[in-house]
Design a protein around this motif. Structure first.
Motif, PDB file in Angstrom:
ATOM      1  N   ARG A   1       0.813  -1.207   0.000  1.00  0.00           N
ATOM      2  CA  ARG A   1       0.000   0.000   0.000  1.00  0.00           C
ATOM      3  C   ARG A   1       0.860   1.276   0.000  1.00  0.00           C
ATOM      4  NH1 ARG A   1      -3.748   0.477   5.007  1.00  0.00           N
ATOM      5  NH2 ARG A   1      -4.338  -1.540   4.205  1.00  0.00           N
ATOM      6  N   TYR A   2       2.008   1.210   0.652  1.00  0.00           N
ATOM      7  CA  TYR A   2       2.855   2.397   0.773  1.00  0.00           C
ATOM      8  C   TYR A   2       4.132   2.295  -0.048  1.00  0.00           C
ATOM      9  CZ  TYR A   2      -0.415   3.312   4.496  1.00  0.00           C
ATOM     10  OH  TYR A   2      -1.571   3.516   5.213  1.00  0.00           O
ATOM     11  N   GLY A   3       4.236   1.286  -0.908  1.00  0.00           N
ATOM     12  CA  GLY A   3       5.389   1.147  -1.788  1.00  0.00           C
ATOM     13  C   GLY A   3       6.685   0.853  -1.050  1.00  0.00           C
ATOM     14  N   ILE A   4       6.597   0.068   0.011  1.00  0.00           N
ATOM     15  CA  ILE A   4       7.779  -0.225   0.819  1.00  0.00           C
ATOM     16  C   ILE A   4       8.221  -1.661   0.568  1.00  0.00           C
ATOM     17  CG2 ILE A   4       8.651  -0.463   3.169  1.00  0.00           C
ATOM     18  CD1 ILE A   4       6.553   1.658   3.982  1.00  0.00           C
ATOM     19  N   ALA A   5       9.474  -1.803   0.156  1.00  0.00           N
ATOM     20  CA  ALA A   5      10.064  -3.134   0.024  1.00  0.00           C
ATOM     21  C   ALA A   5      10.563  -3.558   1.403  1.00  0.00           C
ATOM     22  CB  ALA A   5      11.230  -3.092  -0.964  1.00  0.00           C
ATOM     23  N   PRO A   6      10.703  -4.854   1.641  1.00  0.00           N
ATOM     24  CA  PRO A   6      11.247  -5.275   2.937  1.00  0.00           C
ATOM     25  C   PRO A   6      12.585  -4.586   3.196  1.00  0.00           C
ATOM     26  CG  PRO A   6      10.394  -7.170   1.765  1.00  0.00           C
ATOM     27  CD  PRO A   6      10.333  -6.008   0.812  1.00  0.00           C
ATOM     28  N   PRO A   7      12.693  -3.875   4.300  1.00  0.00           N
ATOM     29  CA  PRO A   7      13.925  -3.134   4.582  1.00  0.00           C
ATOM     30  C   PRO A   7      15.121  -4.067   4.745  1.00  0.00           C
ATOM     31  CG  PRO A   7      12.176  -2.550   6.147  1.00  0.00           C
ATOM     32  CD  PRO A   7      11.689  -3.696   5.344  1.00  0.00           C
ATOM     33  N   GLU A   8      16.223  -3.703   4.095  1.00  0.00           N
ATOM     34  CA  GLU A   8      17.426  -4.533   4.177  1.00  0.00           C
ATOM     35  C   GLU A   8      18.452  -3.986   5.154  1.00  0.00           C
ATOM     36  OE1 GLU A   8      19.051  -5.690   0.443  1.00  0.00           O
ATOM     37  OE2 GLU A   8      17.151  -6.529  -0.246  1.00  0.00           O
ATOM     38  N   THR A   9      18.332  -2.711   5.514  1.00  0.00           N
ATOM     39  CA  THR A   9      19.266  -2.100   6.461  1.00  0.00           C
ATOM     40  C   THR A   9      18.466  -1.375   7.542  1.00  0.00           C
ATOM     41  OG1 THR A   9      19.372   0.026   5.321  1.00  0.00           O
ATOM     42  CG2 THR A   9      20.932  -1.682   4.592  1.00  0.00           C
ATOM     43  N   MET A  10      19.126  -1.049   8.621  1.00  0.00           N
ATOM     44  CA  MET A  10      18.455  -0.290   9.678  1.00  0.00           C
ATOM     45  C   MET A  10      17.999   1.063   9.133  1.00  0.00           C
ATOM     46  SD  MET A  10      17.252  -0.157  12.721  1.00  0.00           S
ATOM     47  CE  MET A  10      17.990  -1.180  13.969  1.00  0.00           C
ATOM     48  N   ASP A  11      18.799   1.687   8.292  1.00  0.00           N
ATOM     49  CA  ASP A  11      18.388   2.959   7.684  1.00  0.00           C
ATOM     50  C   ASP A  11      17.123   2.780   6.845  1.00  0.00           C
ATOM     51  OD1 ASP A  11      20.527   4.298   8.868  1.00  0.00           O
ATOM     52  OD2 ASP A  11      21.777   4.215   7.065  1.00  0.00           O
ATOM     53  N   ASP A  12      17.061   1.698   6.060  1.00  0.00           N
ATOM     54  CA  ASP A  12      15.855   1.399   5.281  1.00  0.00           C
ATOM     55  C   ASP A  12      14.657   1.180   6.199  1.00  0.00           C
ATOM     56  OD1 ASP A  12      17.378   1.394   2.933  1.00  0.00           O
ATOM     57  OD2 ASP A  12      17.470  -0.795   2.803  1.00  0.00           O
ATOM     58  N   PHE A  13      14.904   0.493   7.321  1.00  0.00           N
ATOM     59  CA  PHE A  13      13.838   0.194   8.274  1.00  0.00           C
ATOM     60  C   PHE A  13      13.270   1.482   8.870  1.00  0.00           C
ATOM     61  CE2 PHE A  13      12.506  -1.352  12.606  1.00  0.00           C
ATOM     62  CZ  PHE A  13      11.413  -2.088  12.171  1.00  0.00           C
ATOM     63  N   ILE A  14      14.135   2.370   9.311  1.00  0.00           N
ATOM     64  CA  ILE A  14      13.687   3.658   9.873  1.00  0.00           C
ATOM     65  C   ILE A  14      12.941   4.455   8.806  1.00  0.00           C
ATOM     66  CG2 ILE A  14      14.432   5.859  10.877  1.00  0.00           C
ATOM     67  CD1 ILE A  14      14.713   3.504  12.821  1.00  0.00           C
ATOM     68  N   LYS A  15      13.453   4.449   7.590  1.00  0.00           N
ATOM     69  CA  LYS A  15      12.784   5.150   6.489  1.00  0.00           C
ATOM     70  C   LYS A  15      11.391   4.561   6.250  1.00  0.00           C
ATOM     71  CE  LYS A  15      13.280   6.371   1.628  1.00  0.00           C
ATOM     72  NZ  LYS A  15      14.057   6.190   0.401  1.00  0.00           N
ATOM     73  N   ALA A  16      11.279   3.231   6.282  1.00  0.00           N
ATOM     74  CA  ALA A  16       9.979   2.578   6.099  1.00  0.00           C
ATOM     75  C   ALA A  16       9.012   2.983   7.208  1.00  0.00           C
ATOM     76  CB  ALA A  16      10.154   1.054   6.079  1.00  0.00           C
ATOM     77  N   LEU A  17       9.488   3.017   8.443  1.00  0.00           N
ATOM     78  CA  LEU A  17       8.635   3.428   9.562  1.00  0.00           C
ATOM     79  C   LEU A  17       8.145   4.860   9.376  1.00  0.00           C
ATOM     80  CD1 LEU A  17      10.654   1.973  12.603  1.00  0.00           C
ATOM     81  CD2 LEU A  17       8.797   0.890  11.301  1.00  0.00           C
ATOM     82  N   ARG A  18       9.023   5.738   8.953  1.00  0.00           N
ATOM     83  CA  ARG A  18       8.643   7.143   8.723  1.00  0.00           C
ATOM     84  C   ARG A  18       7.619   7.246   7.596  1.00  0.00           C
ATOM     85  NH1 ARG A  18      14.874   8.939   9.094  1.00  0.00           N
ATOM     86  NH2 ARG A  18      14.939   9.411  11.334  1.00  0.00           N
ATOM     87  N   THR A  19       7.819   6.471   6.540  1.00  0.00           N
ATOM     88  CA  THR A  19       6.888   6.482   5.404  1.00  0.00           C
ATOM     89  C   THR A  19       5.503   6.030   5.847  1.00  0.00           C
ATOM     90  OG1 THR A  19       8.678   6.110   3.825  1.00  0.00           O
ATOM     91  CG2 THR A  19       6.447   5.531   3.106  1.00  0.00           C
ATOM     92  N   ILE A  20       5.454   4.965   6.624  1.00  0.00           N
ATOM     93  CA  ILE A  20       4.166   4.455   7.112  1.00  0.00           C
ATOM     94  C   ILE A  20       3.475   5.496   7.983  1.00  0.00           C
ATOM     95  CG2 ILE A  20       3.118   2.751   8.659  1.00  0.00           C
ATOM     96  CD1 ILE A  20       5.423   0.834   7.551  1.00  0.00           C
ATOM     97  N   LYS A  21       4.221   6.106   8.879  1.00  0.00           N
ATOM     98  CA  LYS A  21       3.637   7.135   9.752  1.00  0.00           C
ATOM     99  C   LYS A  21       3.072   8.284   8.913  1.00  0.00           C
ATOM    100  CE  LYS A  21       4.743  10.613  13.180  1.00  0.00           C
ATOM    101  NZ  LYS A  21       5.828  11.365  13.794  1.00  0.00           N
ATOM    102  N   GLU A  22       3.855   8.738   7.958  1.00  0.00           N
ATOM    103  CA  GLU A  22       3.437   9.881   7.133  1.00  0.00           C
ATOM    104  C   GLU A  22       2.256   9.529   6.220  1.00  0.00           C
ATOM    105  OE1 GLU A  22       5.147  12.200   3.258  1.00  0.00           O
ATOM    106  OE2 GLU A  22       6.606  11.667   4.806  1.00  0.00           O
ATOM    107  N   LYS A  23       2.383   8.456   5.466  1.00  0.00           N
ATOM    108  CA  LYS A  23       1.354   8.120   4.478  1.00  0.00           C
ATOM    109  C   LYS A  23       0.058   7.622   5.105  1.00  0.00           C
ATOM    110  CE  LYS A  23       4.262   7.461   0.448  1.00  0.00           C
ATOM    111  NZ  LYS A  23       4.616   6.569  -0.657  1.00  0.00           N
ATOM    112  N   SER A  24       0.149   7.025   6.294  1.00  0.00           N
ATOM    113  CA  SER A  24      -1.077   6.565   6.958  1.00  0.00           C
ATOM    114  C   SER A  24      -1.690   7.666   7.817  1.00  0.00           C
ATOM    115  CB  SER A  24      -0.783   5.345   7.831  1.00  0.00           C
ATOM    116  OG  SER A  24      -0.129   5.709   9.039  1.00  0.00           O
ATOM    117  N   LYS A  25      -1.012   8.800   7.865  1.00  0.00           N
ATOM    118  CA  LYS A  25      -1.444   9.933   8.698  1.00  0.00           C
ATOM    119  C   LYS A  25      -1.638   9.501  10.156  1.00  0.00           C
ATOM    120  CE  LYS A  25      -3.705  12.442   4.916  1.00  0.00           C
ATOM    121  NZ  LYS A  25      -2.683  12.192   3.986  1.00  0.00           N
ATOM    122  N   GLY A  26      -0.749   8.590  10.587  1.00  0.00           N
ATOM    123  CA  GLY A  26      -0.770   8.145  11.971  1.00  0.00           C
ATOM    124  C   GLY A  26      -1.792   7.075  12.296  1.00  0.00           C
TER     125      GLY A  26
END
Length: 184
Positions: free
Chosen positions: A2-27
């Protein structure tokens, strides 16, 4: 998906994915959910991310230091700093220290959680409530650049030998036998 996130491969990717979910889902979706009422929830975070932090990357392999007692524990604080950062950015549930495991299945069935660290039959339990929710498993993201994500298992099939066993050699031989790929 739904948010165009691939399984995160690095911790940086993981944090970015979390931020994307928070932003795109509007919390409306908790990016990373902890059932902290049961202390094992946070212990699982530390346990699972300690391996890529301290072992799997050859340039950051602390196995020898951990074994011989010379490990510098300030290297382990990275995981607490990341957790504090996630809490500060509201990337984890606000009730992370009081939330109960019993809430997890229902919240996932309602599409209110993106990531969690939980063992067991989570997907089957969620599907019984809402068969339209897809639950998957990803490897633990790498922490150091150039390292790969890893699969980490639990203690279900662990064998050990007591250091003072009168049959220590035989016990170690048996463990080595059981660790062979054909037997494991």
């Amino acid at each position: 998906d739904r948010y165009g996130i691939a399984p995160p491969e690095t911790m940086d990717d993981f944090i970015k994915a979390l931020r994307t979910i928070k932003e795109k889902s509007k919390g409306s979706i908790v990016p990373f959910w902890f059932a902290g009422y049961d202390k094992s929830s946070f212990a699982q975070y530390y346990d699972q991310f300690a391996t890529p932090l301290l072992i799997t990357d050859p340039a950051h392999n602390e196995k020898k230091q951990l074994t011989n007692g010379t490990f510098k524990w300030n290297k382990f604080t990275y995981l607490s700093k990341i957790l504090k950062q996630m809490q500060k950015e509201k990337l984890i549930n606000i009730d992370a220290v009081t939330a109960k495991k019993s809430q997890l299945i229902e919240l996932m069935a309602q599409n209110k959680i993106a990531f969690t660290m939980q063992g067991g039959t989570l997907g089957q339990d969620v599907a019984q409530i809402n068969p339209n929710v897809e639950v998957g498993i990803i490897p633990t993201p790498a922490i150091h650049p150039g390292d790969d994500p890893i699969w980490i298992g639990g203690e279900r099939y662990t064998l050990a030998a007591w250091k003072d066993s009168p049959q220590l050699k035989e016990a170690k031989d048996f463990i080595a036998f059981m660790a062979r790929p054909a037997n494991a």
